[in-house]
Design an enzyme around this catalytic site. Structure first.
Site, short mmCIF file in Angstrom:
data_model
loop_
_atom_site.label_atom_id
_atom_site.label_comp_id
_atom_site.label_asym_id
_atom_site.label_seq_id
_atom_site.Cartn_x
_atom_site.Cartn_y
_atom_site.Cartn_z
N GLU A 31 0.56 -1.47 0.19
CA GLU A 31 0.05 0.36 0.23
C GLU A 31 1.05 1.32 -0.04
O GLU A 31 1.48 1.59 1.00
CB GLU A 31 -0.99 -0.12 0.94
CG GLU A 31 -1.77 1.15 1.00
CD GLU A 31 -3.32 0.99 2.49
OE1 GLU A 31 -4.07 1.09 1.78
OE2 GLU A 31 -3.06 0.74 3.26
N GLN A 32 1.33 1.59 -0.92
CA GLN A 32 1.94 2.55 -1.50
C GLN A 32 1.58 3.72 -2.45
O GLN A 32 1.08 4.03 -3.07
CB GLN A 32 3.77 2.54 -2.49
CG GLN A 32 3.90 3.74 -2.58
CD GLN A 32 5.41 2.96 -3.62
OE1 GLN A 32 6.20 3.78 -3.66
NE2 GLN A 32 5.32 1.79 -3.77
#
Length: 536
Positions: A375-376
């Site tokens: 989750e960037q």
């Protein structure tokens, strides 16, 4: 003329499909979301991005997919009022295994909603679907053999264990009947990317061979029966630059045949444009198109002769290429991202960015670190030119050094440069540089300006200029007219396919974009006012 590449920047593995007067090209997107890019044209000269069909969690979730995994080599086709898109979601790159799952989605129109995927198989990657003239449908993919010394970054031919063929049942939505290995490839090896078409009673098979680096090629074979045996083209390869190091379009391979309504033959292929002196393709693998001819021996050849692709190719009709803007400034005052932007892996973009929490701004929500596989918060667009400038304005007040946001020249977790706004215990808010210059396998980040320089409160203007292999960062406070350079000139060439461990180690391309992270877990947001991409 058609000017190659027709789709500049990261647009590999082009599958082309014509329906009436309309042409569509689908290209790989790997870990970038939404999945698959589809461009449209009516003249083979001018192309427009019209759809990314894999756009929701029920279709695609790539959280945890390693770099350069995800969507490989889609194939787009049309039959009986439906578009078919087949593709691989690769879950592993390194080591002996690939864990490559193949799916099919359909839609009555390119621009409309696409179905949830139907699972096909997992025996290998690069699937395609062939619609025979008797109404039967055939599924092809390369077969992966894990019992070899092939691994990510160092492909070996025995792992590429031929092209499999099996019938697809559209009513049952499943494969049926025997599985046949119909083509072992040429001595060049590494056979993948199969596409079938039929002409004058011949089944023609084009494949990609030689790996997707500088020995890449389009190999051609034919048979009177769909399951072979297949005989090789007199030249073996239809398109390749492997024996011409001076060709402008290098790494030529992996493409598909198409005919115009009046029967003129063309063939797509991927290519790379290396930058001297290190021959690194900073734009990744791009899409090109070649004019072909059929000769009396019922074999296809390049119209210009030989096997080396041309930059300028005759178009089927006399049409002028549309002039593209040299400067694009995007404001964030709509409910959707500008069309050129994508993010990484997650089907839940509301977790990483918002366009409505603050009107007129793109808000990035700090999540995991830059380079995370899960989750960037990174929203970026493709680099399409060897020299360009990117600018943005950021409002961000970090409370800890674990919160950071800024502007990045990004390829993957091992290869990026970023100008960063963060907090330093003694200096307060600072502007600094994070850099990961391709030092695989350790991916060690370095800090070219140490702790950075203190920055005043308020909005900050951030910029970067890439001039071929060189990158320079700039910044200024609001109200100041003069840009200040930050740090030394960095090596932009590492943000490329060949950066780090080399030409077969990664398969995407360079992006320019905005990011934020908060490894404290407090989800600190950063607001971006606009984004500029300008050709230098």
């Amino acid at each position: 003329m058609i000017r190659n590449p027709i789709l500049p920047g990261f647009n590999p593995d082009p599958s082309i499909c014509r329906v009436g007067e309309d042409y569509y090209i689908a290209t790989s997107t790997f870990e970038w979301y939404p999945g698959v890019q589809i461009h449209h044209s009516r003249d083979l000269v001018n192309w427009t991005l019209v759809r990314r069909p894999l756009e929701r969690a029920s279709q695609l979730d790539m959280r945890g997919n390693p770099d350069s995994c995800g969507i490989w080599a889609p194939c787009l086709s049309y039959a009986n009022g439906l578009f078919y898109l087949v593709y691989t979601d690769v879950k592993r790159l390194d080591g002996n295994f690939k864990d490559a799952h193949n799916y099919i989605v359909t839609a009555p129109t390119i621009e409309g909603d696409w179905s949830d995927p139907v699972y096909a198989n997992s025996s290998g990657f690069d699937p395609s679907l062939f619609h025979d003239d008797d109404g039967r449908m055939w599924f092809l993919n390369m077969q992966w053999n894990h019992r070899t010394e092939s691994y990510g970054g160092a492909p070996k031919h025995p792992a590429f264990d031929g092209i499999l063929l099996q019938e697809w049942d559209p009513q049952a939505k499943a494969l049926k009947g025997p599985i046949k290995n119909i083509f072992a490839g040429s001595p060049l090896g590494l056979v993948e990317g199969p596409h079938l078409f039929k002409r004058n009673g011949w089944y023609y098979l084009t494949t990609a061979e030689g790996g997707t680096g500088y020995s890449h090629a389009v190999t051609m074979a034919r048979s009177r029966t769909i399951d072979g045996p297949y005989e090789m083209h007199p030249n073996i390869h239809l398109i390749t630059s492997k024996d011409d190091p001076d060709a402008v379009l290098q790494r030529a391979g992996h493409g598909q045949y198409v005919e115009t309504p009046d029967g003129q033959p063309y063939h797509t292929h991927l290519c790379g444009r290396p930058m001297p002196p290190s021959r690194r393709c900073t734009l990744g693998r791009e899409t090109a198109l070649q004019k072909c001819v059929w000769k009396d021996d019922d074999w296809l050849y390049l119209a210009q002769g030989g096997v080396v692709p041309d930059v300028d190719v005759p178009a089927p009709t006399d049409v002028e290429p549309a002039e593209k803007p040299r400067r694009i400034e995007r404001q964030f005052n709509e409910t959707k991202l500008p069309e050129e932007f994508q993010w990484l892996r997650t089907p839940h973009p509301e977790r990483i960015f918002s366009l409505d929490q603050r009107s007129g701004y793109l808000r990035l929500i700090g999540r995991e670190s830059i380079g995370s596989w899960f989750e960037q918060s990174l929203v970026a667009r493709r680099q399409e030119h060897h020299s360009f400038r990117a600018e943005t304005v950021i409002e961000f007040d970090p409370e800890t050094y674990q919160q950071a946001a800024g502007l990045s020249h990004y390829y993957n977790r091992h290869k990026f440069h970023a100008i960063v706004v963060t907090l330093h215990e003694k200096l307060g808010r600072v502007v600094t540089i994070f850099s990961c210059p391709g030092d695989f396998p350790h991916a060690r980040m370095i800090f070219p300006v140490g702790s950075g320089v203190a920055a005043p409160q308020g909005a900050l203007h951030l910029a970067m200029e890439i001039r071929e292999n060189d990158l320079q960062f700039f910044w200024r406070a609001t109200g100041e007219q003069q840009w200040q350079t930050l740090g030394p000139v960095l090596d932009a060439g590492v943000v490329s396919d060949e950066g780090g461990r080399g030409e077969h180690g990664s398969f995407t391309g360079a992006f320019a974009g905005m990011f934020a992270f908060d490894t404290s877990g407090r989800a600190k947001p950063a607001d971006f006012e606009h984004f500029v991409y300008e050709v230098l």
